[in-house]
Design an enzyme around this catalytic site. Structure first.
Site, short mmCIF file in Angstrom:
data_model
loop_
_atom_site.label_atom_id
_atom_site.label_comp_id
_atom_site.label_asym_id
_atom_site.label_seq_id
_atom_site.Cartn_x
_atom_site.Cartn_y
_atom_site.Cartn_z
CD GLU A 1 -1.47 -7.32 -0.79
OE1 GLU A 1 -2.38 -6.49 -0.57
OE2 GLU A 1 -1.50 -8.11 -1.76
CG ASN B 1 -3.11 -3.44 0.82
OD1 ASN B 1 -3.35 -3.30 -0.37
ND2 ASN B 1 -2.78 -4.61 1.36
CD GLU C 1 -0.08 -4.31 -2.97
OE1 GLU C 1 -1.32 -4.48 -2.95
OE2 GLU C 1 0.74 -5.23 -3.11
CG ASP D 1 -4.26 -3.33 -5.01
OD1 ASP D 1 -4.13 -4.26 -5.81
OD2 ASP D 1 -4.61 -3.48 -3.82
CD GLU E 1 -5.15 -8.39 -6.52
OE1 GLU E 1 -4.73 -8.48 -5.36
OE2 GLU E 1 -5.90 -7.50 -6.91
#
Length: 400
Positions: A176, A234, A266, A296, A353
């Site tokens: 990520e 993101n 995300e 997310d 996460e």
């Protein structure tokens, strides 16, 4: 006992003289010869101001300033050590204090019951590690919009990458991308200090586009080097409903020879509040072209289930607030287990996460979560550190 942590500074905060002596004796027996001691919160604060304290063992029920008030004051003072909650109170009360501590930004290593067990005490002390987290978002020199604009123009904000690995096999699956500001004089500035500023000043779309461009450039380089990993990006709510994000993503993937199937976008739940209709259009178009979509921070928004039913997601990301210490919390564990069951039934991959220790890894692997992202596997790092990290991970990854 020969303990490598012998030089750690420990502070026992306990109003009961007998209990305090027991803890002090147990600490010395574990190889910590000079622990500090305080009989109440005020004395503990004074000692913390006089000495750097690595681990604080804190009773909760004390006269005057109780343990909860002490923890709040420590948070306000920027305490960076580890905390062990020492209590005979009911589990739900101690768990509430633990969550309060998390909200204050404190690091709780765990709970120690009364009477204290030397084995449990040793286990909790072994969890301590120096705090490498960035400072809180509000700390440090003032940063203004002019500084941020200049940083974007000069390429000071760069992507760092956090590895994502398989719970089932330990295989490195992807990364990520996370933004980091490498300021020429202030050093590393964490995203908590500049992302809100970018959103307030209308710079978040520009920041997102710059980061995506650099990430795709890195992804193309990995491909030519034979590194076949997926990339998660993101996307802010502003970027989702404004500009031409979809067109730019497609064009850059085409130019760089990147298959959109290897890219996951995300999106936080809050992104849908601003303009649901436009969000549906953009996300559906991106999925149509092959991009993966991850919801997310699942479970922290206002209508998680509604978003799952409306939008074409391919991945569900368990928020760290549920993942952290889930093996010690039956409530969190139940939430995770039901979420994983739901995800499997509707065909979504799952990512946890905030996995920071082997106990959490083992629990999530047992429950069948697909991917791990967290300090246990790897911290965020510059792209040139990924291959050395992978070599180290292969050597220490849990047995297949």
């Amino acid at each position: 006992m020969n303990n490598p942590g012998r030089e750690l500074s420990l502070l026992v905060v306990e109003d009961n003289v007998f209990q305090r002596k027991v803890l002090m004796h147990q600490l010395r027996a574990l190889g910590y010869p000079m622990p500090l001691a305080a009989g109440d919160g005020e004395a503990a604060l004074a000692l913390c101001n006089q000495h750097p304290v690595d681990i604080l063992l804190c009773d909760l029920r004390m006269p005057g300033m109780d343990g909860m008030a002490l923890l709040r004051r420590l948070s306000l003072n920027g305490f960076r050590g580890g905390i062990i909650l020492v209590s005979a109170l009911d589990e739900d009360v101690v768990e509430a204090v633990h969550r309060m501590s998390d909200a204050y930004g404190l690091r709780v290593l765990g709970r120690l019951d009364k009477p204290s067990s030397p084995a449990r005490l040793a286990e909790l002390l072994a969890r301590w590690a120096p705090d490498t987290r960035p400072p809180l978002a509000g700390s440090g020199p003032h940063i203004g919009v002019a500084d941020l604009t200049k940083a974007l123009a000069q390429g000071e904000i760069m992507p760092w990458y956090q590895p994502k690995v398989s719970f089932a096999t330990g295989e490195w699956l992807g990364v990520e991308a996370l933004s980091r500001w490498l300021h020429p004089t202030l050093g590393m500035i964490p995203p908590g200090r500049f992302i809100p500023l970018a959103e307030e000043q209308g710079l978040i779309t520009l920041l997102t586009e710059r980061l995506i461009e650099q990430c795709l450039q890195d992804k193309a380089h990995w491909q030519t080097s034979g590194l076949a990993i997926k990339l998660s990006l993101n996307i802010s709510s502003s970027s989702l409903v404004e500009g031409k994000l979809c067109d730019r993503l497609l064009e850059q993937c085409r130019q760089k020879g990147i298959n959109p199937n290897l890219i996951t976008l995300e999106v936080t739940e809050s992104a849908f509040v601003k303009d649901l209709g436009h969000s549906l259009e953009m996300l559906s178009r991106l999925r149509m072209h092959g991009f993966g979509l991850s919801i997310d921070d699942f479970g922290t928004g206002y209508s998680s289930m509604q978003q799952l039913s409306l939008l074409p997601f391919t991945e569900l990301k368990l928020d760290r607030s549920f993942v952290d210490r889930c093996h010690e919390d039956p409530v969190r564990l139940a939430i995770i287990e039901s979420t994983l069951t739901l995800a499997r039934k509707i065909g979504l991959r799952t990512v946890a996460e905030g996995v920071e220790d082997k106990a959490t890894w083992d629990e999530l692997a047992r429950l069948g979560c697909d991917e791990c992202q967290g300090y246990y596997a790897g911290r965020p790092m510059p792209q040139d550190q990924l291959l050395p990290w992978h070599e180290q991970w292969q050597a220490r990854a849990p047995a297949r």
